[in-house]
Design a protein around this motif. Structure first.
Motif, PDB file in Angstrom:
ATOM      1  N   HIS A   6       0.842  -1.202   0.000  1.00  0.00           N
ATOM      2  CA  HIS A   6       0.000   0.000   0.000  1.00  0.00           C
ATOM      3  C   HIS A   6       0.879   1.256   0.000  1.00  0.00           C
ATOM      4  N   ASP A   7       1.838   1.304   0.928  1.00  0.00           N
ATOM      5  CA  ASP A   7       2.686   2.497   1.055  1.00  0.00           C
ATOM      6  C   ASP A   7       3.496   2.733  -0.217  1.00  0.00           C
ATOM      7  N   ASP A   8       4.008   1.657  -0.812  1.00  0.00           N
ATOM      8  CA  ASP A   8       4.812   1.805  -2.029  1.00  0.00           C
ATOM      9  C   ASP A   8       3.952   2.270  -3.202  1.00  0.00           C
ATOM     10  N   MET A   9       2.717   1.750  -3.276  1.00  0.00           N
ATOM     11  CA  MET A   9       1.811   2.176  -4.361  1.00  0.00           C
ATOM     12  C   MET A   9       1.512   3.661  -4.216  1.00  0.00           C
ATOM     13  N   PHE A  10       1.279   4.096  -2.975  1.00  0.00           N
ATOM     14  CA  PHE A  10       0.967   5.509  -2.757  1.00  0.00           C
ATOM     15  C   PHE A  10       2.187   6.371  -3.094  1.00  0.00           C
ATOM     16  N   ALA A  11       3.361   5.962  -2.577  1.00  0.00           N
ATOM     17  CA  ALA A  11       4.585   6.756  -2.779  1.00  0.00           C
ATOM     18  C   ALA A  11       4.876   6.912  -4.271  1.00  0.00           C
ATOM     19  N   LYS A  12       4.701   5.848  -5.012  1.00  0.00           N
ATOM     20  CA  LYS A  12       4.988   5.885  -6.469  1.00  0.00           C
ATOM     21  C   LYS A  12       4.030   6.865  -7.160  1.00  0.00           C
ATOM     22  N   ALA A  13       2.743   6.761  -6.834  1.00  0.00           N
ATOM     23  CA  ALA A  13       1.749   7.631  -7.480  1.00  0.00           C
ATOM     24  C   ALA A  13       1.930   9.080  -7.048  1.00  0.00           C
ATOM     25  N   ASP A  14       2.326   9.272  -5.771  1.00  0.00           N
ATOM     26  CA  ASP A  14       2.498  10.630  -5.248  1.00  0.00           C
ATOM     27  C   ASP A  14       3.689  11.303  -5.911  1.00  0.00           C
ATOM     28  N   ALA A  15       4.793  10.564  -6.068  1.00  0.00           N
ATOM     29  CA  ALA A  15       5.989  11.117  -6.721  1.00  0.00           C
ATOM     30  C   ALA A  15       5.667  11.481  -8.170  1.00  0.00           C
ATOM     31  N   GLU A  16       4.912  10.616  -8.823  1.00  0.00           N
ATOM     32  CA  GLU A  16       4.538  10.865 -10.224  1.00  0.00           C
ATOM     33  C   GLU A  16       3.697  12.135 -10.335  1.00  0.00           C
ATOM     34  N   TYR A  17       2.705  12.270  -9.448  1.00  0.00           N
ATOM     35  CA  TYR A  17       1.802  13.429  -9.471  1.00  0.00           C
ATOM     36  C   TYR A  17       2.593  14.712  -9.181  1.00  0.00           C
ATOM     37  N   ARG A  18       3.477  14.641  -8.154  1.00  0.00           N
ATOM     38  CA  ARG A  18       4.251  15.845  -7.812  1.00  0.00           C
ATOM     39  C   ARG A  18       5.148  16.266  -8.978  1.00  0.00           C
ATOM     40  N   SER A  19       5.685  15.249  -9.687  1.00  0.00           N
ATOM     41  CA  SER A  19       6.594  15.568 -10.796  1.00  0.00           C
ATOM     42  C   SER A  19       5.832  16.203 -11.960  1.00  0.00           C
ATOM     43  N   ARG A  20       4.487  16.059 -11.925  1.00  0.00           N
ATOM     44  CA  ARG A  20       3.684  16.624 -13.033  1.00  0.00           C
ATOM     45  C   ARG A  20       3.036  17.952 -12.651  1.00  0.00           C
ATOM     46  N   ARG A  21       3.384  18.510 -11.497  1.00  0.00           N
ATOM     47  CA  ARG A  21       2.858  19.821 -11.112  1.00  0.00           C
ATOM     48  C   ARG A  21       3.976  20.821 -11.379  1.00  0.00           C
ATOM     49  N   LYS A  22       3.891  21.480 -12.553  1.00  0.00           N
ATOM     50  CA  LYS A  22       4.979  22.358 -12.969  1.00  0.00           C
ATOM     51  C   LYS A  22       4.634  23.813 -12.682  1.00  0.00           C
ATOM     52  N   VAL A  23       5.512  24.486 -11.919  1.00  0.00           N
ATOM     53  CA  VAL A  23       5.316  25.915 -11.692  1.00  0.00           C
ATOM     54  C   VAL A  23       5.632  26.647 -12.990  1.00  0.00           C
ATOM     55  N   CYS A  24       4.777  27.613 -13.330  1.00  0.00           N
ATOM     56  CA  CYS A  24       4.950  28.355 -14.580  1.00  0.00           C
ATOM     57  C   CYS A  24       4.737  29.835 -14.311  1.00  0.00           C
ATOM     58  N   GLU A  25       5.723  30.675 -14.677  1.00  0.00           N
ATOM     59  CA  GLU A  25       5.584  32.117 -14.444  1.00  0.00           C
ATOM     60  C   GLU A  25       5.619  32.939 -15.727  1.00  0.00           C
ATOM     61  N   GLN A  26       5.869  32.228 -16.860  1.00  0.00           N
ATOM     62  CA  GLN A  26       5.819  32.899 -18.181  1.00  0.00           C
ATOM     63  C   GLN A  26       4.707  32.260 -19.001  1.00  0.00           C
ATOM     64  N   TRP A  27       3.867  33.079 -19.604  1.00  0.00           N
ATOM     65  CA  TRP A  27       2.739  32.531 -20.361  1.00  0.00           C
ATOM     66  C   TRP A  27       3.218  31.572 -21.458  1.00  0.00           C
ATOM     67  N   ASP A  28       4.367  31.872 -22.099  1.00  0.00           N
ATOM     68  CA  ASP A  28       4.811  31.050 -23.231  1.00  0.00           C
ATOM     69  C   ASP A  28       5.069  29.605 -22.844  1.00  0.00           C
ATOM     70  N   ASP A  29       5.283  29.366 -21.532  1.00  0.00           N
ATOM     71  CA  ASP A  29       5.521  27.967 -21.116  1.00  0.00           C
ATOM     72  C   ASP A  29       4.216  27.216 -20.865  1.00  0.00           C
ATOM     73  N   PHE A  30       3.107  27.957 -20.733  1.00  0.00           N
ATOM     74  CA  PHE A  30       1.868  27.360 -20.213  1.00  0.00           C
ATOM     75  C   PHE A  30       1.425  26.156 -21.048  1.00  0.00           C
ATOM     76  N   THR A  31       1.208  26.376 -22.353  1.00  0.00           N
ATOM     77  CA  THR A  31       0.620  25.313 -23.173  1.00  0.00           C
ATOM     78  C   THR A  31       1.600  24.169 -23.396  1.00  0.00           C
ATOM     79  N   ARG A  32       2.907  24.488 -23.452  1.00  0.00           N
ATOM     80  CA  ARG A  32       3.883  23.391 -23.624  1.00  0.00           C
ATOM     81  C   ARG A  32       3.793  22.437 -22.432  1.00  0.00           C
ATOM     82  N   ILE A  33       3.687  23.018 -21.229  1.00  0.00           N
ATOM     83  CA  ILE A  33       3.603  22.180 -20.018  1.00  0.00           C
ATOM     84  C   ILE A  33       2.353  21.293 -20.096  1.00  0.00           C
ATOM     85  N   LEU A  34       1.222  21.899 -20.548  1.00  0.00           N
ATOM     86  CA  LEU A  34      -0.023  21.118 -20.697  1.00  0.00           C
ATOM     87  C   LEU A  34       0.213  19.965 -21.656  1.00  0.00           C
TER      88      LEU A  34
END
Ligand SMILES: O=C1CCCN[C@@H]1CCCn1cnc2cc(F)c(Cl)cc2c1=O
Ligand SMILES: [Mg+2]
Length: 532
Positions: A424-452
């Motif tokens: 259970h813990d390993d399944m959660f940790a794997k999914a959590d790391a994946e989700y966190r790695s897909r939350r990209k901070v963006c401060e320039q509009w030109d990066d917005f759609t590429r990140i999407l």
């Protein structure tokens, strides 16, 4: 039965269909948008129900049951409440061969069903807080492409509806329930979610604010609303005249009886202040819901190319035990000894509270049985053969990582129980790391759609202006279409705001930052993305 014939990353819709069917979770039904929940998936819902029901009872919520039918005048009491939803309301118009005098709707949600009775039941502040919940199903005749568990025309859910004397008390409950939803995902389903508040555009229009737990499907990079806890403010109590005598109002201003009903006969409803001037307090309300969509999120996050991967705490079978090593040279006694060992092991594990099943079918090979339980995502498979008997050990194979280990039969229940928690813990940790790695901070509009387009969520320092959100949706859809390779199937949908995470610190200091879309001062980090 065949294995899954497509890859999860290859043909995701087909993968999802096959994994659900070959995992024995559902069967298809001849009414479009409806599915049969077979025991393997219904057990997941029951596990969620058992845990969540016990938790809400700890805070004084009581279960009840209201009729599934809503009269037209009740459903349409407030035009603006159902405006936009009307096309998805299902109506009963006939009984047998005769038309009904007045068609009745099938509940799409129960606010309008319950709140007229709340008005009758709540007279004094001593009747508060009122906390009722329903475990039921609702019908919404959606026309968007149906998806098992994620978007179905009937679904099972719970809907909580509470009434409070103060906003402070209501706020506290909204957050408590939302954290229970987070725990359902994290502790039962091993699925990470981001708790936060919805933007003004995305909140439940009938309420004051909406809080949400946002899930994420890495394969498509799309977000999914996992459960919502709304503070309705006094909007519905104003609409339905759910009010109490103000215990602090001076005696002389208390108006007996007459307070309810229309205003000064001119058809206009009294304002909240007018009620207060008469010593009447409108109650503060919440409503909160979690549905069988939870099951679809769990399958999409954890499933792999071999089929379902079940989180141990909601797996109807946690351990499948398969007799192995039976060959042409195996004597009848040896075979019996192995069969007995598997049977006894299942009994011992069950006695320790572990949901174990010995697969003693005579007419199938071990390999066939391995495939059978892998498709169903059973967390642990135990293999017991002649050598294992001699060595007083068993071979344990994890479904999530496919790792094999040899376990001593001594204290087997403890080691299996520990292994299940580790899975259970390993399944959660794997999914959590994946989700966190897909939350990209963006401060320039030109990066917005590429990140999407990289199947990620975009976290921007956002101004929280509703018009800006409309622009973001337009600009992220348009640019995506322009920039996208011609062979892209459908023009990518634009990004919507998914939530303003309560955990702002995870994205760093926002001081002095500007909204990348419109340039005005940013208020809070906000997560945008494509969604279901
Ligand atoms: O999300 C929850 C949690 C549980 C109780 N309800 C709220 C709000 C539901 C919004 N909503 C959602 N869908 C709806 C569909 C409809 F056809 C009609 Cl008439 C109304 C609605 C509607 O109000
Ligand atoms: Mg809807």
């Amino acid at each position: 039965q065949m294995g899954i014939t497509v890859r999860k990353e290859g043909d995701f819709p087909e993968w999802y269909t096959q994994v659900l069917r070959k995992g024995d979770m559902l069967d298809y039904y001849d009414v479009s948008g409806c599915y049969i929940l077979k025991p393997w998936s219904y057990f997941v819902w029951e596990s969620i129900q058992a845990w969540f029901d016990a938790e809400i009872k700890k805070i004084g919520v009581e279960n009840c049951y209201f009729p599934m039918f809503v009269s037209q005048q009740v459903l349409e009491k407030e035009k603006d409440h159902i405006e936009g939803f009307a096309p998805e309301v299902a109506w009963v118009t006939k009984a047998g061969s005769s038309d009904l005098e007045r068609p009745v709707a099938i509940r799409p949600t129960s606010e309008t069903v319950m709140y007229p009775y709340y008005a009758n039941w709540i007279q004094s502040h001593r009747d508060l807080p009122l906390k009722l919940n329903q475990w039921n199903s609702v019908v919404r005749w959606e026309f968007k492409h149906p998806q098992p568990f994620l978007r179905t025309r009937e679904f099972l859910w719970q809907e909580g509806h509470t009434a409070h004397i103060s906003l402070k008390e209501a706020d506290k409950e909204v957050m408590h329930i939302l954290d229970l939803y987070r725990q359902v995902y994290e502790k039962l389903l091993a699925v990470p979610v981001v708790p936060g508040v919805k933007s003004e555009k995305e909140k439940f229009a009938g309420g004051l604010y909406t809080t949400t737990v946002e899930g994420f499907v890495p394969t498509t990079g799309r977000g999914i609303q996992g459960g919502t806890s709304h503070c309705l403010g006094r909007n519905f109590s104003h609409m339905f005249e759910i009010m109490v005598e103000d215990p602090d109002a001076p005696e002389h201003i208390k108006v007996k009886g007459r307070a309810k009903g229309k205003g000064k006969g001119d058809g206009r409803r009294k304002t909240i202040e007018e009620y207060e001037a008469e010593g009447k307090l409108l109650v503060w309300q919440n409503s909160w819901g979690l549905s069988t969509r939870t099951i679809g999120v769990m399958v999409m996050v954890h499933g792999d190319d071999t089929g379902l991967v079940m989180p141990p705490r909601v797996a109807q079978i946690q351990v499948a035990i398969v007799p192995c090593g039976i060959g042409v040279k195996t004597t009848a006694q040896e075979k019996d000894a192995i069969w007995d060992a598997c049977d006894q092991t299942a009994k011992d594990l069950k006695a320790a509270g572990i949901r174990a099943k010995a697969d003693l079918r005579d007419n199938y090979s071990p390999g066939y049985k391995f495939n059978h339980w892998e498709l169903r995502g059973v967390p642990i498979r135990l293999e017991i053969g002649p050598k294992d008997l001699e060595k007083k050990s068993v071979v344990a194979v994890r479904r999530d990582t496919k790792a094999k280990t040899s376990l001593s039969v001594d204290n087997l229940s403890e080691s299996i129980s520990t292994l299940l928690d580790q899975i259970h813990d390993d399944m959660f940790a794997k999914a959590d790391a994946e989700y966190r790695s897909r939350r990209k901070v963006c401060e320039q509009w030109d990066d917005f759609t590429r990140i999407l387009n990289d199947k990620c969520h975009v976290v921007i320092p956002w101004c929280e202006v509703e018009a800006c959100e409309d622009e973001i949706k337009k600009r992220s859809a348009r640019q995506a279409t322009q920039g996208e390779a011609e062979d892209e199937k459908a023009p990518s949908m634009g990004a919507k705001s998914l939530c303003i995470p309560f955990d702002q610190a995870q994205f760093g200091d926002i001081t002095g930052k500007k909204c990348p879309q419109c340039g005005v001062d940013a208020k809070r980090w906000t997560m945008f993305g494509r969604s279901y």
